[in-house]
Design an enzyme around this catalytic site. Structure first.
Site, PDB file in Angstrom:
ATOM      1  N   HIS A 144       0.829  -1.203   0.000  1.00  0.00           N
ATOM      2  CA  HIS A 144       0.000   0.000   0.000  1.00  0.00           C
ATOM      3  C   HIS A 144       0.864   1.254   0.000  1.00  0.00           C
ATOM      4  CE1 HIS A 144      -4.107  -1.864   1.235  1.00  0.00           C
ATOM      5  NE2 HIS A 144      -3.610  -2.360   0.118  1.00  0.00           N
ATOM      6  N   GLU A 148       0.859   3.902   1.786  1.00  0.00           N
ATOM      7  CA  GLU A 148       1.361   4.344   3.097  1.00  0.00           C
ATOM      8  C   GLU A 148       2.632   3.576   3.453  1.00  0.00           C
ATOM      9  OE1 GLU A 148      -1.700   3.431   2.280  1.00  0.00           O
ATOM     10  OE2 GLU A 148      -3.204   4.130   3.692  1.00  0.00           O
ATOM     11  N   CYS A 181      -3.009  -0.635   7.188  1.00  0.00           N
ATOM     12  CA  CYS A 181      -2.070   0.489   7.062  1.00  0.00           C
ATOM     13  C   CYS A 181      -2.067   1.331   8.329  1.00  0.00           C
ATOM     14  CB  CYS A 181      -2.427   1.339   5.856  1.00  0.00           C
ATOM     15  SG  CYS A 181      -1.944   0.510   4.354  1.00  0.00           S
ATOM     16  N   ARG A 223     -11.147   5.706 -21.929  1.00  0.00           N
ATOM     17  CA  ARG A 223     -11.198   4.235 -21.970  1.00  0.00           C
ATOM     18  C   ARG A 223     -10.202   3.643 -20.975  1.00  0.00           C
ATOM     19  NH1 ARG A 223     -11.740   2.519 -28.394  1.00  0.00           N
ATOM     20  NH2 ARG A 223     -13.775   3.509 -28.712  1.00  0.00           N
ATOM     21  N   ASP A 279     -20.800   0.167 -37.063  1.00  0.00           N
ATOM     22  CA  ASP A 279     -19.415   0.661 -36.955  1.00  0.00           C
ATOM     23  C   ASP A 279     -18.365  -0.452 -36.980  1.00  0.00           C
ATOM     24  OD1 ASP A 279     -20.542   3.124 -36.728  1.00  0.00           O
ATOM     25  OD2 ASP A 279     -20.106   3.411 -34.595  1.00  0.00           O
ATOM     26  N   ARG A 320      -6.323   2.371 -26.516  1.00  0.00           N
ATOM     27  CA  ARG A 320      -5.095   2.653 -27.265  1.00  0.00           C
ATOM     28  C   ARG A 320      -4.379   3.870 -26.672  1.00  0.00           C
ATOM     29  NH1 ARG A 320      -9.056   1.234 -30.858  1.00  0.00           N
ATOM     30  NH2 ARG A 320      -9.479   3.329 -31.643  1.00  0.00           N
ATOM     31  N   GLU A 341     -20.589   3.853 -24.664  1.00  0.00           N
ATOM     32  CA  GLU A 341     -20.260   4.655 -25.858  1.00  0.00           C
ATOM     33  C   GLU A 341     -21.368   4.642 -26.904  1.00  0.00           C
ATOM     34  OE1 GLU A 341     -16.476   4.433 -27.758  1.00  0.00           O
ATOM     35  OE2 GLU A 341     -15.390   5.092 -25.992  1.00  0.00           O
ATOM     36  N   GLY A 371     -25.023   3.299 -29.087  1.00  0.00           N
ATOM     37  CA  GLY A 371     -25.570   4.482 -29.733  1.00  0.00           C
ATOM     38  C   GLY A 371     -26.717   5.142 -28.973  1.00  0.00           C
TER      39      GLY A 371
HETATM   40  N1  LIG Z   1     -21.346   9.633 -32.171  1.00  0.00           N
HETATM   41  C1  LIG Z   1     -21.240   8.707 -31.242  1.00  0.00           C
HETATM   42  O1  LIG Z   1     -20.706   8.942 -30.148  1.00  0.00           O
HETATM   43  C2  LIG Z   1     -21.794   7.348 -31.526  1.00  0.00           C
HETATM   44  C3  LIG Z   1     -21.510   6.306 -30.620  1.00  0.00           C
HETATM   45  C4  LIG Z   1     -22.060   5.050 -30.887  1.00  0.00           C
HETATM   46  C5  LIG Z   1     -22.844   4.869 -32.004  1.00  0.00           C
HETATM   47  N2  LIG Z   1     -23.052   5.887 -32.857  1.00  0.00           N
HETATM   48  C6  LIG Z   1     -23.919   5.693 -34.019  1.00  0.00           C
HETATM   49  O2  LIG Z   1     -25.198   5.402 -33.503  1.00  0.00           O
HETATM   50  C7  LIG Z   1     -25.878   4.586 -34.449  1.00  0.00           C
HETATM   51  C8  LIG Z   1     -26.435   3.377 -33.734  1.00  0.00           C
HETATM   52  O3  LIG Z   1     -27.286   3.813 -32.683  1.00  0.00           O
HETATM   53  P1  LIG Z   1     -28.696   3.154 -32.425  1.00  0.00           P
HETATM   54  O4  LIG Z   1     -29.440   3.999 -31.493  1.00  0.00           O
HETATM   55  O5  LIG Z   1     -29.317   2.859 -33.746  1.00  0.00           O
HETATM   56  O6  LIG Z   1     -28.358   1.739 -31.817  1.00  0.00           O
HETATM   57  P2  LIG Z   1     -27.610   1.211 -30.508  1.00  0.00           P
HETATM   58  O7  LIG Z   1     -28.005   2.043 -29.348  1.00  0.00           O
HETATM   59  O8  LIG Z   1     -26.176   0.991 -30.795  1.00  0.00           O
HETATM   60  O9  LIG Z   1     -28.257  -0.225 -30.396  1.00  0.00           O
HETATM   61  C9  LIG Z   1     -29.631  -0.349 -30.193  1.00  0.00           C
HETATM   62  C10 LIG Z   1     -29.972  -1.802 -30.139  1.00  0.00           C
HETATM   63  O10 LIG Z   1     -29.375  -2.352 -28.988  1.00  0.00           O
HETATM   64  C11 LIG Z   1     -30.195  -3.379 -28.495  1.00  0.00           C
HETATM   65  N3  LIG Z   1     -30.415  -3.218 -27.068  1.00  0.00           N
HETATM   66  C12 LIG Z   1     -30.013  -4.098 -26.156  1.00  0.00           C
HETATM   67  N4  LIG Z   1     -30.273  -3.691 -24.945  1.00  0.00           N
HETATM   68  C13 LIG Z   1     -30.882  -2.527 -25.043  1.00  0.00           C
HETATM   69  C14 LIG Z   1     -31.419  -1.626 -24.098  1.00  0.00           C
HETATM   70  N5  LIG Z   1     -31.331  -1.860 -22.777  1.00  0.00           N
HETATM   71  N6  LIG Z   1     -32.028  -0.510 -24.556  1.00  0.00           N
HETATM   72  C15 LIG Z   1     -32.067  -0.252 -25.855  1.00  0.00           C
HETATM   73  N7  LIG Z   1     -31.570  -1.080 -26.807  1.00  0.00           N
HETATM   74  C16 LIG Z   1     -30.983  -2.207 -26.401  1.00  0.00           C
HETATM   75  C17 LIG Z   1     -31.503  -3.331 -29.264  1.00  0.00           C
HETATM   76  O11 LIG Z   1     -31.441  -4.439 -30.104  1.00  0.00           O
HETATM   77  P3  LIG Z   1     -32.190  -5.800 -29.690  1.00  0.00           P
HETATM   78  O12 LIG Z   1     -33.602  -5.567 -29.994  1.00  0.00           O
HETATM   79  O13 LIG Z   1     -31.526  -6.810 -30.486  1.00  0.00           O
HETATM   80  O14 LIG Z   1     -31.999  -5.970 -28.223  1.00  0.00           O
HETATM   81  C18 LIG Z   1     -31.440  -2.045 -30.028  1.00  0.00           C
HETATM   82  O15 LIG Z   1     -32.013  -2.158 -31.301  1.00  0.00           O
HETATM   83  C19 LIG Z   1     -24.863   4.255 -35.513  1.00  0.00           C
HETATM   84  O16 LIG Z   1     -25.024   5.127 -36.591  1.00  0.00           O
HETATM   85  C20 LIG Z   1     -23.552   4.525 -34.872  1.00  0.00           C
HETATM   86  O17 LIG Z   1     -22.554   4.872 -35.820  1.00  0.00           O
HETATM   87  C21 LIG Z   1     -22.549   7.121 -32.647  1.00  0.00           C
END
Ligand SMILES: NC(=O)c1ccc[n+]([C@@H]2O[C@H](COP(=O)([O-])OP(=O)(O)OC[C@H]3O[C@@H](n4cnc5c(N)ncnc54)[C@H](OP(=O)(O)O)[C@@H]3O)[C@@H](O)[C@H]2O)c1
Length: 360
Positions: free
Chosen positions: A46, A48, A80, A180, A196, A203, A286, A288
């Site tokens: 630790h 300390e 400690c 990350r 994606d 990294r 991260e 979507g």
């Molecule tokens: N700019 C950024 O920071 C960023 C980051 C990430 C993604 N993106 C973009 O975002 C887009 C994708 O986003 P999106 O909204 O379409 O999809 P998403 O949030 O990546 O995925 C949604 C899918 O996840 C599943 N899911 C599982 N658990 C869930 C929960 N608790 N709540 C909601 N969904 C759940 C569902 O599929 P099931 O029905 O199979 O469960 C749902 O269709 C892409 O264009 C990507 O490039 C951008």
């Protein structure tokens, strides 16, 4: 000196989870710094003890500045508090109690009972922030959730039809890697995996104790076997949360090295429990948009970062950052405290902490 103890603690980022970050400075009664230590999980010593060992006999009658309450119980190492008492330390300066309710305050009690002066509260907020993941882990009994999204000025996370879009610049990319590095896991939704095909690796180039665990919420198991996450699952841990009964696909994923948690991915408390069981203290979400919205609706966001690029996408078809149900009134909207705004090249980072709804 307390600030230096916090700096020493921060040297352990990426190398202490599921333990806390701890740093210590020993100062002799002459006022000279005679020992310094940073905690690293694998070293089993630790902060300390490191600082006291360096100080040797000069610790007697001196002050120990410790970033977190010294522990008073036998865990992986001896207490400690015992080391500080045996070294003859006269005063301990420490900003915060241990957030673990089972041990909080007991270290200070033991030091005081041995006649050591204990000073607390200096830089309390900074010290608590440094160990925010450890705090949530103990106080809420689940991983710390940090939601991070990159977006345009008009709040879009990609171009229309959700195509893969890199919105932020290279300076922001450095920040994303350092985020990350701080976390044990990184989580995305099923659609983001499809669109994606990301690698989701750390990294940053900085040392870490355990590899970043990639987590995909994918009830329909749409993740392709040839995706980057699956083909690298033997080297970099990958966890898929799904309630699918497609045993053939599950078997193939497991053969590829994927860990499958058989939970309903829409039940985010069950998802976080699956992570907790795997000793993952924090998760960087991260996206979507649907996943981001689900975490916001469930009030399971502890920290939020938006990286905003100076572009406007517009139109009805480009997805907005936060999906889900959203707030039904302004009182119910997520409000942030301690908002920080940092510039990275041409982008702006906004980072803050959601108020619990009843405190907003
Ligand atoms: N700019 C950024 O920071 C960023 C980051 C990430 C993604 N993106 C973009 O975002 C887009 C994708 O986003 P999106 O909204 O379409 O999809 P998403 O949030 O990546 O995925 C949604 C899918 O996840 C599943 N899911 C599982 N658990 C869930 C929960 N608790 N709540 C909601 N969904 C759940 C569902 O599929 P099931 O029905 O199979 O469960 C749902 O269709 C892409 O264009 C990507 O490039 C951008």
């Amino acid at each position: 000196m307390t600030r230096r103890s916090l700096e020493l603690a921060s040297f352990g980022i990426g190398q202490v989870s599921p333990s806390p970050l701890v740093g210590c400075v020993t100062v002799a009664d002459t006022g000279e710094i005679v020992g310094e230590g940073s905690y690293i999980y694998e070293n089993l010593i630790h902060a300390e003890v490191l600082a006291l060992n360096q100080a040797g006999a000069q610790a007697k009658g001196g002050t120990a500045y410790v970033s977190l309450e010294p522990h008073s119980y036998h865990g992986r190492t001896k207490p400690c508090t015992e080391a500080l008492i045996n070294a003859g330390i006269r005063r301990v300066v420490c900003p915060v109690e241990d957030p673990n309710p089972k041990v909080s305050g007991k270290g200070f009690e033991q030091l005081r009972a041995s006649g050591i002066e204990v000073v607390t509260g200096i830089l309390r907020d900074e010290a608590a922030k440094l160990n925010e993941k450890f705090c949530v882990w103990h106080q809420k009994n689940r991983p710390f959730v940090h939601l991070k999204l990159a977006m345009s000025l008009d709040g879009r996370i990609s171009l229309k039809d959700s195509v893969s879009t890199t919105l932020s610049g290279k300076e922001s990319a450095v920040k994303v890697q350092s985020l990350r590095h701080e976390h044990d896991a990184i989580l995305i939704g099923g659609n983001t995996t499809l669109v994606d095909n990301p690698s989701l690796t750390d990294r940053s180039g900085k040392p870490r104790r355990r590899k970043l665990v990639r987590v995909v919420l994918d009830n329909r198991l749409r993740i392709p076997l040839e995706s980057n996450l699956v083909i690298t699952a033997k080297e970099t841990p990958t966890l898929i949360v799904s309630d699918s009964r497609d045993e053939t696909k599950i078997e193939k994923l497991i053969e590829c090295g994927v860990d499958v948690a058989r939970e309903n991915a829409r039940d985010l408390r069950a998802v976080l429990e699956a992570l907790r069981k795997r000793d993952l203290q924090s998760v960087l979400v991260e996206g979507g948009a649907e996943i981001a919205g689900a975490f916001c609706d469930a009030e399971l966001v502890d920290k939020l970062t938006f990286i905003v690029a100076p572009i406007v996408i517009g139109g009805h078809l480009a997805p907005l950052a936060i999906g889900g149900n959203g707030a039904n009134s302004l009182e119910n909207a997520m409000r942030l405290r301690d908002l920080e705004i940092i510039k990275h090249g041409g982008d702006y980072e906004f980072t803050g902490y959601p108020f619990p709804k009843d405190e907003g």
